[in-house]
Design a protein around this motif. Structure first.
Motif, PDB file in Angstrom:
ATOM      1  N   LEU A 276       8.187 -17.062   3.232  1.00  0.00           N
ATOM      2  CA  LEU A 276       7.585 -16.109   4.468  1.00  0.00           C
ATOM      3  C   LEU A 276       8.962 -15.972   4.913  1.00  0.00           C
ATOM      4  O   LEU A 276      10.385 -16.899   6.028  1.00  0.00           O
ATOM      5  CB  LEU A 276       6.674 -16.700   5.649  1.00  0.00           C
ATOM      6  CG  LEU A 276       5.233 -17.160   6.028  1.00  0.00           C
ATOM      7  CD1 LEU A 276       4.699 -18.436   6.387  1.00  0.00           C
ATOM      8  CD2 LEU A 276       4.374 -16.538   5.461  1.00  0.00           C
ATOM      9  N   ASN A 277       8.958 -14.611   4.307  1.00  0.00           N
ATOM     10  CA  ASN A 277      11.181 -14.787   4.631  1.00  0.00           C
ATOM     11  C   ASN A 277      11.699 -13.637   5.462  1.00  0.00           C
ATOM     12  O   ASN A 277      12.225 -13.357   6.028  1.00  0.00           O
ATOM     13  CB  ASN A 277      11.210 -14.329   2.938  1.00  0.00           C
ATOM     14  CG  ASN A 277      12.268 -13.673   3.216  1.00  0.00           C
ATOM     15  OD1 ASN A 277      13.565 -14.437   3.326  1.00  0.00           O
ATOM     16  ND2 ASN A 277      12.659 -12.443   2.939  1.00  0.00           N
ATOM     17  N   ALA A 278      10.508 -12.423   5.499  1.00  0.00           N
ATOM     18  CA  ALA A 278      10.496 -11.335   5.740  1.00  0.00           C
ATOM     19  C   ALA A 278      10.342 -11.021   7.717  1.00  0.00           C
ATOM     20  O   ALA A 278      10.640 -11.616   8.035  1.00  0.00           O
ATOM     21  CB  ALA A 278       9.520  -9.986   5.913  1.00  0.00           C
ATOM     22  N   ALA A 279      11.761 -10.211   7.817  1.00  0.00           N
ATOM     23  CA  ALA A 279      11.978 -10.721   9.814  1.00  0.00           C
ATOM     24  C   ALA A 279      12.720  -9.078   9.653  1.00  0.00           C
ATOM     25  O   ALA A 279      13.169  -8.575   8.719  1.00  0.00           O
ATOM     26  CB  ALA A 279      13.163 -11.908   9.873  1.00  0.00           C
ATOM     27  N   ILE A 280      13.074  -9.523  11.098  1.00  0.00           N
ATOM     28  CA  ILE A 280      13.578  -7.798  11.824  1.00  0.00           C
ATOM     29  C   ILE A 280      13.972  -8.935  12.471  1.00  0.00           C
ATOM     30  O   ILE A 280      14.573  -9.411  13.243  1.00  0.00           O
ATOM     31  CB  ILE A 280      12.363  -7.252  13.197  1.00  0.00           C
ATOM     32  CG1 ILE A 280      11.457  -6.459  11.918  1.00  0.00           C
ATOM     33  CG2 ILE A 280      13.344  -6.284  14.260  1.00  0.00           C
ATOM     34  CD1 ILE A 280      10.024  -5.946  13.109  1.00  0.00           C
TER      35      ILE A 280
ATOM     36  N   THR B 283       6.449 -10.141  16.474  1.00  0.00           N
ATOM     37  CA  THR B 283       5.153 -10.065  15.919  1.00  0.00           C
ATOM     38  C   THR B 283       5.679 -10.631  14.136  1.00  0.00           C
ATOM     39  O   THR B 283       5.113 -11.443  13.688  1.00  0.00           O
ATOM     40  CB  THR B 283       5.107  -8.467  15.572  1.00  0.00           C
ATOM     41  OG1 THR B 283       4.497  -8.270  17.529  1.00  0.00           O
ATOM     42  CG2 THR B 283       3.814  -8.435  15.187  1.00  0.00           C
ATOM     43  N   VAL B 284       6.787 -10.131  13.908  1.00  0.00           N
ATOM     44  CA  VAL B 284       7.243  -9.540  11.955  1.00  0.00           C
ATOM     45  C   VAL B 284       7.580 -11.279  11.769  1.00  0.00           C
ATOM     46  O   VAL B 284       6.996 -12.083  11.445  1.00  0.00           O
ATOM     47  CB  VAL B 284       7.674  -8.449  11.776  1.00  0.00           C
ATOM     48  CG1 VAL B 284       8.592  -9.076  10.471  1.00  0.00           C
ATOM     49  CG2 VAL B 284       7.372  -6.948  12.076  1.00  0.00           C
ATOM     50  N   ASN B 285       8.614 -12.022  12.919  1.00  0.00           N
ATOM     51  CA  ASN B 285       9.104 -12.852  12.367  1.00  0.00           C
ATOM     52  C   ASN B 285       8.242 -14.282  13.234  1.00  0.00           C
ATOM     53  O   ASN B 285       8.463 -15.180  12.135  1.00  0.00           O
ATOM     54  CB  ASN B 285       9.968 -13.062  12.870  1.00  0.00           C
ATOM     55  CG  ASN B 285      10.914 -11.952  12.511  1.00  0.00           C
ATOM     56  OD1 ASN B 285      10.999 -11.112  12.591  1.00  0.00           O
ATOM     57  ND2 ASN B 285      12.850 -12.262  13.914  1.00  0.00           N
ATOM     58  N   ILE B 286       7.473 -14.200  13.969  1.00  0.00           N
ATOM     59  CA  ILE B 286       6.875 -14.792  14.558  1.00  0.00           C
ATOM     60  C   ILE B 286       5.319 -15.576  14.216  1.00  0.00           C
ATOM     61  O   ILE B 286       4.626 -16.056  13.211  1.00  0.00           O
ATOM     62  CB  ILE B 286       6.620 -15.988  15.636  1.00  0.00           C
ATOM     63  CG1 ILE B 286       8.310 -15.811  15.987  1.00  0.00           C
ATOM     64  CG2 ILE B 286       5.795 -16.579  16.805  1.00  0.00           C
ATOM     65  CD1 ILE B 286       8.668 -17.282  15.513  1.00  0.00           C
TER      66      ILE B 286
ATOM     67  N   MET C 123      15.397 -16.455  18.649  1.00  0.00           N
ATOM     68  CA  MET C 123      14.848 -16.887  19.826  1.00  0.00           C
ATOM     69  C   MET C 123      14.091 -17.156  18.675  1.00  0.00           C
ATOM     70  O   MET C 123      12.994 -18.406  18.300  1.00  0.00           O
ATOM     71  CB  MET C 123      14.299 -16.957  21.319  1.00  0.00           C
ATOM     72  CG  MET C 123      14.854 -16.809  22.340  1.00  0.00           C
ATOM     73  SD  MET C 123      14.055 -15.603  23.448  1.00  0.00           S
ATOM     74  CE  MET C 123      14.329 -13.686  23.649  1.00  0.00           C
ATOM     75  N   THR C 124      13.560 -15.719  17.820  1.00  0.00           N
ATOM     76  CA  THR C 124      12.510 -16.518  16.879  1.00  0.00           C
ATOM     77  C   THR C 124      12.598 -16.776  15.848  1.00  0.00           C
ATOM     78  O   THR C 124      11.618 -18.025  15.394  1.00  0.00           O
ATOM     79  CB  THR C 124      11.854 -14.815  16.368  1.00  0.00           C
ATOM     80  OG1 THR C 124      12.834 -14.416  15.005  1.00  0.00           O
ATOM     81  CG2 THR C 124      11.488 -13.537  16.805  1.00  0.00           C
ATOM     82  N   LYS C 125      14.533 -17.397  16.096  1.00  0.00           N
ATOM     83  CA  LYS C 125      14.366 -17.795  14.704  1.00  0.00           C
ATOM     84  C   LYS C 125      14.506 -19.579  14.953  1.00  0.00           C
ATOM     85  O   LYS C 125      13.542 -20.852  14.276  1.00  0.00           O
ATOM     86  CB  LYS C 125      15.647 -16.927  13.547  1.00  0.00           C
ATOM     87  CG  LYS C 125      15.771 -16.077  13.052  1.00  0.00           C
ATOM     88  CD  LYS C 125      15.134 -16.189  12.246  1.00  0.00           C
ATOM     89  CE  LYS C 125      14.427 -15.466  12.027  1.00  0.00           C
ATOM     90  NZ  LYS C 125      14.263 -15.258  10.562  1.00  0.00           N
ATOM     91  N   SER C 126      14.825 -19.924  15.756  1.00  0.00           N
ATOM     92  CA  SER C 126      14.159 -21.438  16.614  1.00  0.00           C
ATOM     93  C   SER C 126      12.800 -21.644  16.573  1.00  0.00           C
ATOM     94  O   SER C 126      12.841 -22.396  16.233  1.00  0.00           O
ATOM     95  CB  SER C 126      15.064 -21.204  18.412  1.00  0.00           C
ATOM     96  OG  SER C 126      16.037 -20.863  17.921  1.00  0.00           O
ATOM     97  N   SER C 127      11.952 -20.480  16.909  1.00  0.00           N
ATOM     98  CA  SER C 127      10.302 -20.791  17.463  1.00  0.00           C
ATOM     99  C   SER C 127      10.140 -20.887  15.523  1.00  0.00           C
ATOM    100  O   SER C 127       9.209 -22.251  15.488  1.00  0.00           O
ATOM    101  CB  SER C 127       9.415 -19.363  17.363  1.00  0.00           C
ATOM    102  OG  SER C 127       9.722 -19.142  18.901  1.00  0.00           O
ATOM    103  N   GLN C 128      10.747 -21.096  14.894  1.00  0.00           N
ATOM    104  CA  GLN C 128      10.200 -20.659  13.212  1.00  0.00           C
ATOM    105  C   GLN C 128       9.971 -22.569  12.988  1.00  0.00           C
ATOM    106  O   GLN C 128       9.707 -22.906  11.653  1.00  0.00           O
ATOM    107  CB  GLN C 128      11.079 -20.329  11.860  1.00  0.00           C
ATOM    108  CG  GLN C 128      10.052 -18.077  12.049  1.00  0.00           C
ATOM    109  CD  GLN C 128      10.953 -17.343  11.491  1.00  0.00           C
ATOM    110  OE1 GLN C 128      12.576 -17.684  11.344  1.00  0.00           O
ATOM    111  NE2 GLN C 128      10.821 -16.832  10.678  1.00  0.00           N
TER     112      GLN C 128
END
Length: 295
Positions: free
Chosen positions: A134-138, A158-161, A201-206
């Protein structure tokens, strides 16, 4: 001194020229073009017989993972935005030169139906699915929180999480015991930059997602881990991920004083997909040029 074993000089260590592309951009238009292992990565059958799906596999880190997987003996499906077709075709050519199967699956991960269907299409085309990357990100910079739009927030999350959750839900119908999930998070999860607040924020969520899922998936014999890159030279940076004024010295604030190249992350993705990582789950591997992820 590029090409030496000294990590300060092993890859391009000069200043980058300013270069701006409209999102999502094409890697093959960058100067210099990132090294994703097309020639430099050498495999030795660590993933022989495996089947992998890599999102965002047309360029950058996803491309490096997809190419390394193929050179290690895996068949690979990649997803990407339709605008990135030219880059995806290059990856397909590299994979097929290794003698492995390449499957191209264009679409937009902001579309829940596409994200869910993607997993099943990849499994069907590959004849199985052992590894999900799961690599794709904005990543789009915004210096002032007052200008951060709801549209950008929604797209980024949506894309990152959300797409990560949707795809994992579908993949659990296919991943066998011994299967692996690898999530691309970021040093931004640990050292957030003010101009990348939504992305950070999305990277922390990941990171939380990986740790939370590790217990659930362990009971099924499936491992899940994350890779946290530092500043890596990819099209993400020149297509809105960084202000143009940051491009010339991009990555030079790391202890290794240069940006990373995508190929430098490939071995970590291979390890986490391989049977050598049988006792590794719920972990975050930093490949950051020395920037800390555990402080």
């Amino acid at each position: 001194m590029s090409g030496t074993n000294n990590p300060l000089y092993k890859h391009y260590d000069g200043k980058f020229e300013k270069q701006e592309q409209a999102y999502p951009g094409l890697q093959n238009k960058m100067h210099p073009v990132p090294d994703c292992g097309e020639e430099s990565y050498v495999g030795n059958n660590q993933l022989k017989g495996k089947k992998a799906l890599v999102t965002g596999g047309d360029s950058g880190i996803g491309r490096a993972a997809a190419i390394a997987y193929a050179k290690e003996g895996a068949d690979v499906a990649i997803s990407y935005l339709p605008d990135e077709e030219a880059d995806a075709q290059e990856v397909k050519e590299v994979i097929e030169k290794t003698g492995q199967k390449a499957v191209l699956l264009p679409g937009d991960l902001r579309d829940e139906k596409f994200a869910r269907d993607l997993v099943h299409e990849a499994e069907k085309a590959l004849g199985g699915l052992d590894t999900l990357v799961l690599n794709a990100a904005i990543q789009q910079f915004e210096k002032d929180i007052r200008n951060l739009s709801t549209e950008q927030l929604t797209d980024t999350f949506t894309v990152n999480i959300f797409s990560n959750v949707w795809m994992l839900q579908e993949a659990l119908q296919h991943l066998p015991e011994g299967g692996s999930v690898v999530v691309t998070t970021s040093v931004q999860a640990f050292e957030p930059a003010g101009l990348l607040s939504d992305y950070a924020m999305t990277k922390s969520s990941q990171v939380a997602f990986v740790i939370a899922m590790s217990g659930q998936l362990a009971a099924k014999g499936i491992r899940i881990n994350a890779v946290a890159p530092g500043p890596v030279w990819t099209v993400l940076q020149v297509a809105g991920g960084q202000p143009q004024d940051n491009i010339p010295e991009f990555g030079q604030n790391t202890p290794l004083k240069r940006a990373g190249q995508p190929v430098e992350l490939a071995d970590t993705y291979v390890l986490l997909a391989s049977d050598k990582a049988s006792y590794i789950t719920g972990q975050v591997y930093g490949v950051t040029g020395g920037m800390p992820i555990n402080s």
